[in-house]
Design a protein around this motif. Structure first.
Motif, short mmCIF file in Angstrom:
data_model
loop_
_atom_site.label_atom_id
_atom_site.label_comp_id
_atom_site.label_asym_id
_atom_site.label_seq_id
_atom_site.Cartn_x
_atom_site.Cartn_y
_atom_site.Cartn_z
N ILE A 484 -10.99 -8.39 -10.50
CA ILE A 484 -11.37 -7.43 -9.46
C ILE A 484 -10.90 -7.90 -8.09
CG2 ILE A 484 -13.35 -6.41 -8.25
CD1 ILE A 484 -14.75 -6.21 -10.94
N THR A 485 -10.93 -9.20 -7.84
CA THR A 485 -10.39 -9.73 -6.58
C THR A 485 -8.92 -9.38 -6.43
OG1 THR A 485 -11.98 -11.56 -6.53
CG2 THR A 485 -9.96 -11.83 -5.25
N ALA A 486 -8.17 -9.47 -7.53
CA ALA A 486 -6.76 -9.09 -7.48
C ALA A 486 -6.59 -7.58 -7.26
CB ALA A 486 -6.06 -9.51 -8.78
N VAL A 487 -7.49 -6.80 -7.87
CA VAL A 487 -7.47 -5.35 -7.63
C VAL A 487 -7.72 -5.06 -6.15
CG1 VAL A 487 -8.59 -3.15 -8.14
CG2 VAL A 487 -8.20 -4.79 -9.98
N ASP A 488 -8.67 -5.75 -5.56
CA ASP A 488 -8.99 -5.54 -4.16
C ASP A 488 -7.80 -5.86 -3.26
OD1 ASP A 488 -11.53 -4.70 -4.75
OD2 ASP A 488 -12.49 -6.63 -4.32
N ARG A 489 -7.07 -6.91 -3.57
CA ARG A 489 -5.86 -7.22 -2.79
C ARG A 489 -4.85 -6.08 -2.90
NH1 ARG A 489 -6.45 -12.57 -4.90
NH2 ARG A 489 -4.88 -12.09 -6.49
N THR A 490 -4.72 -5.52 -4.09
CA THR A 490 -3.79 -4.42 -4.29
C THR A 490 -4.23 -3.19 -3.51
OG1 THR A 490 -3.31 -5.27 -6.51
CG2 THR A 490 -2.65 -3.01 -6.04
N LEU A 491 -5.53 -2.91 -3.51
CA LEU A 491 -6.05 -1.74 -2.80
C LEU A 491 -5.83 -1.84 -1.29
CD1 LEU A 491 -9.41 -1.30 -4.74
CD2 LEU A 491 -7.47 0.30 -4.76
N GLN A 492 -5.83 -3.05 -0.74
CA GLN A 492 -5.62 -3.21 0.69
C GLN A 492 -4.19 -2.89 1.10
OE1 GLN A 492 -7.38 -6.89 2.42
NE2 GLN A 492 -8.50 -7.04 0.49
N ASP A 493 -3.27 -2.89 0.16
CA ASP A 493 -1.88 -2.50 0.43
C ASP A 493 -1.81 -0.97 0.33
OD1 ASP A 493 0.87 -2.35 0.71
OD2 ASP A 493 1.28 -3.00 -1.35
N ILE A 494 -2.21 -0.28 1.40
CA ILE A 494 -2.47 1.16 1.30
C ILE A 494 -1.22 2.01 1.15
CG2 ILE A 494 -4.65 1.03 2.53
CD1 ILE A 494 -3.21 1.99 5.03
N ARG A 495 -0.05 1.44 1.42
CA ARG A 495 1.18 2.22 1.22
C ARG A 495 2.09 1.62 0.18
NH1 ARG A 495 3.94 3.96 6.72
NH2 ARG A 495 3.29 1.94 7.53
N GLY A 496 1.64 0.58 -0.52
CA GLY A 496 2.43 0.01 -1.61
C GLY A 496 3.69 -0.69 -1.16
N PHE A 497 3.65 -1.30 0.06
CA PHE A 497 4.84 -1.98 0.58
C PHE A 497 5.02 -3.39 0.03
CE2 PHE A 497 5.02 0.51 4.85
CZ PHE A 497 5.48 1.62 4.16
N LEU A 498 3.96 -3.97 -0.50
CA LEU A 498 4.02 -5.37 -0.91
C LEU A 498 4.35 -5.47 -2.40
CD1 LEU A 498 0.86 -6.63 1.00
CD2 LEU A 498 3.25 -6.74 1.73
N PRO A 499 4.88 -6.60 -2.83
CA PRO A 499 5.22 -7.78 -2.03
C PRO A 499 6.57 -7.62 -1.35
CG PRO A 499 5.71 -8.21 -4.32
CD PRO A 499 5.10 -6.84 -4.28
#
Length: 624
Positions: A484-499
């Protein structure tokens, strides 16, 4: 043949003839939240610059650095000492670090000035998002928080059609916060405005749901447009624009035919691509066509997400690179970064790739023939199969005649579609992530949402998984919590620019690319520096593949802490297809059935792939 978009303009407000009816309403409508549609050139941004000059504090959120620079330039032409506008984005933070200046210290100083004197804070959603997670204090002990942003007179999200499903929770947060403040302080609180010439269907989908936002909190309106001058205060937006459509010809083909003649006739020209690969291939050819017309390549500029970080075009064409062309720039070459809101004075002619949908095409058309001057646009073929909107363009080209901007918008209907159910589940997950990562923000958000809607915050299922994992405890619970911590990091990338990844071509500057794009389009680097920079001994044009890799391997994290490789096949649905494989992995995870089934269902609804950074394979170009 061709068709013509007739000249059109906006009518002056009866209350203030120096503003259009839409501009006046933007600044004075009492609704907490306003969804505003207006054609390109209507002056949506100018209305807020005007407010800033009168002492109002405006936070203006934009999707690109090119647009941020354009807005700040326009504002600071009206007040340069102290500046009327400051930019907060990745480029600014990088410059401050190079100057050994605290990023958030400098920003707090600028913010204090804007709150005191009025002005524009122009920023990106990514920078604004850091404030939710208390990054200023955690990194530099600077107290800069959401309350300071909500002290603005206006909070504006420009070009809102660019936001997709992953951004909904972030946008919904600001909607709820502003509506709550207005309910408390109706004459003092921030007003929130969403602007676009080409709104997607997201706003219709969500703004009419009381559990998301009560209808009393928002309003929606479009700027009135007329093809006839209607007396004092009327302002032309665009002159007559002749549009021709060429379904069998590329941007390069069209430029070869017409660019030298247009330059000889004295026109300022815009050339837009869908593909960085095509742009990189074509810039040397465009430079040769400029020389053919007696104009040196230095009179051209490349504007793209990558080339803006270098002084020269990375294809060694001789064209400059950057984000803001000067008055001597005759040819502006770019990608989709150019289509969003940027004003280039005097551009009368354009050669454009059609874009991915009707919204992109209309945005590109809107860059040309500002004011009352006429213009001409040649639309090239789409990159692959023709979309419905492109077929309509071909039909109009064949039939000829006039097509008003209102008729075009009505014909296309929804200009950009967003998956409503996916946006809802990801939005709710974003709020759950705030509960786990920014508890003080979530507490305010919950209070605001319940006060406005008389209902609890939206539930996404992930929070229930989180609480079940905490209750389960032990190794199993701990592994699910790590997932879930990894999911949360993904959710913070709100436009999918990363990595992202840093690259250097042939000893040039270090620039930042989307890592997935680099893997698909570039050959493996010659070396990777100790700092992780991909180093190439050759120019970019020499390492770009003729065709992108269609299958790449990524590593995904499973909720039982296992890591598996997964194939993303861009010829068969890309990441959406890979999510199905990801769900099959979850089915085999070593977890209790209750947790496993809940996680499997959440991934099915969210369609979110939890990718982890993986080492760069230098030797095996098949998987690179």
């Amino acid at each position: 043949m061709a068709f013509v978009i007739p000249a059109h303009g906006v009518v002056a407000s009866e209350n203030d003839p120096t503003l259009s009816t839409g501009q006046y309403r933007i600044l004075h409508d009492p609704a907490a939240i306003r969804f505003v549609g207006a054609p390109t050139g209507a002056g949506k941004t100018y209305a807020f610059i005007r407010a800033a000059t009168s002492g109002k504090f405006v936070v203006f959120v934009v999707p690109t650095q090119a647009l941020a620079a354009d807005i700040a330039r326009s504002a600071n032409a009206l007040r340069s000492a102290p500046p009327l506008a400051y930019i907060w984005d990745g480029r600014q933070s990088e410059n401050l670090r190079h100057a050994s200046t605290g990023v958030w210290y400098a920003r707090k100083t600028e913010l204090d000035q804007l709150r005191s004197l009025g002005g524009l804070l122009v920023t990106t959603p990514e920078t604004l998002g850091q404030i939710l997670f208390n990054v200023p204090y955690l990194t530099e002990r600077e107290r800069l928080d959401v309350a300071m942003i909500l002290a603005a007179d206006h909070l504006v999200f420009d070009e809102t059609h660019v936001y997709r499903e992953r951004a909904w929770g972030f946008l919904h947060f600001w909607m709820t916060a502003v509506a709550f403040r207005v309910a408390q302080f109706p004459n003092q609180a921030t007003r929130l405005t969403f602007l676009s010439a080409t709104h997607s269907n997201m706003w219709d989908t969500f703004s009419k749901q009381p559990e998301v936002l009560p209808s009393i909190a928002w309003t929606q309106f479009d700027e009135s447009v007329s093809e006839k001058s209607s007396g004092p205060g009327f302002r032309w937006l665009h002159g007559d624009v002749r549009v021709s459509v060429h379904p069998d010809r590329s941007v390069r083909d069209l430029a070869s035919q017409i660019l030298p003649q247009w330059l000889a006739d004295g026109h300022r020209i815009l050339i837009l691509y869908d593909s960085i690969r095509e742009l990189a291939n074509d810039t040397p050819h465009l430079a040769a066509l400029m020389r053919q017309a007696g104009i040196e390549p230095e009179a051209g500029m490349v504007i793209s997400g990558q080339d803006r970080q270098a002084d020269q075009d990375l294809s060694n064409s001789g064209l400059r690179a950057g984000i803001q062309p000067d008055s001597g720039t005759r040819v502006i070459v770019g990608t989709s970064a150019v289509e969003m809101g940027v004003t280039y004075e005097g551009v009368t002619h354009a050669i454009i790739a059609p874009g991915t949908d009707a919204a992109a095409w209309l945005q590109r058309v809107g860059r040309v023939a500002r004011g009352a001057i006429p213009g001409e646009i040649w639309t090239a073929k789409p990159p692959s199969t023709m979309e419905v909107f492109y077929n309509q363009l071909v039909t109009w080209d064949r039939e000829g005649g006039n097509r008003s901007i209102a008729d075009i918008r009505q014909t296309f209907g929804v200009l950009r579609s967003v998956n409503g159910p996916r946006a809802a589940i990801l939005g709710a997950a974003y709020w759950g992530m705030l509960y786990r990562k920014a508890r003080h923000i979530y507490a305010f958000l919950r209070q605001a949402h319940e006060a406005l809607t008389d209902s609890p915050p939206p539930s996404d299922g992930l929070s229930a998984i989180y609480h079940t994992a905490r209750t389960t405890g032990g190794q199993i619970g701990g592994r699910v919590l790590s997932w879930i911590t990894a999911v949360d990091r993904t959710l913070q990338d709100i436009r999918g620019f990363l990595p992202t990844v840093h690259l250097r071509f042939q000893g040039g500057p270090i620039i930042t690319y989307n890592r997935e794009w680099a893997i698909r389009w570039l050959e493996p680097p010659d070396r990777v520096s100790d700092d992780g920079v991909w180093e190439y001994a050759r120019a970019r044009s020499d390492v770009l593949r003729d065709r992108p890799i269609m299958r790449i391997e990524r590593l995904v994290l499973l909720p039982d802490d296992d890591i598996r490789p997964i194939q993303i096949d861009f010829g068969r649905g890309g990441e959406a297809n890979a999510v199905d494989e990801y769900r099959r992995y979850i089915r085999s995870a070593h977890l209790p059935n209750e947790l496993k089934n809940s996680i499997h269902d959440w991934v099915r609804r969210s369609q979110l792939l939890i990718v982890i950074p993986d080492p760069l394979p230098l030797a095996d170009s098949a998987t690179f």
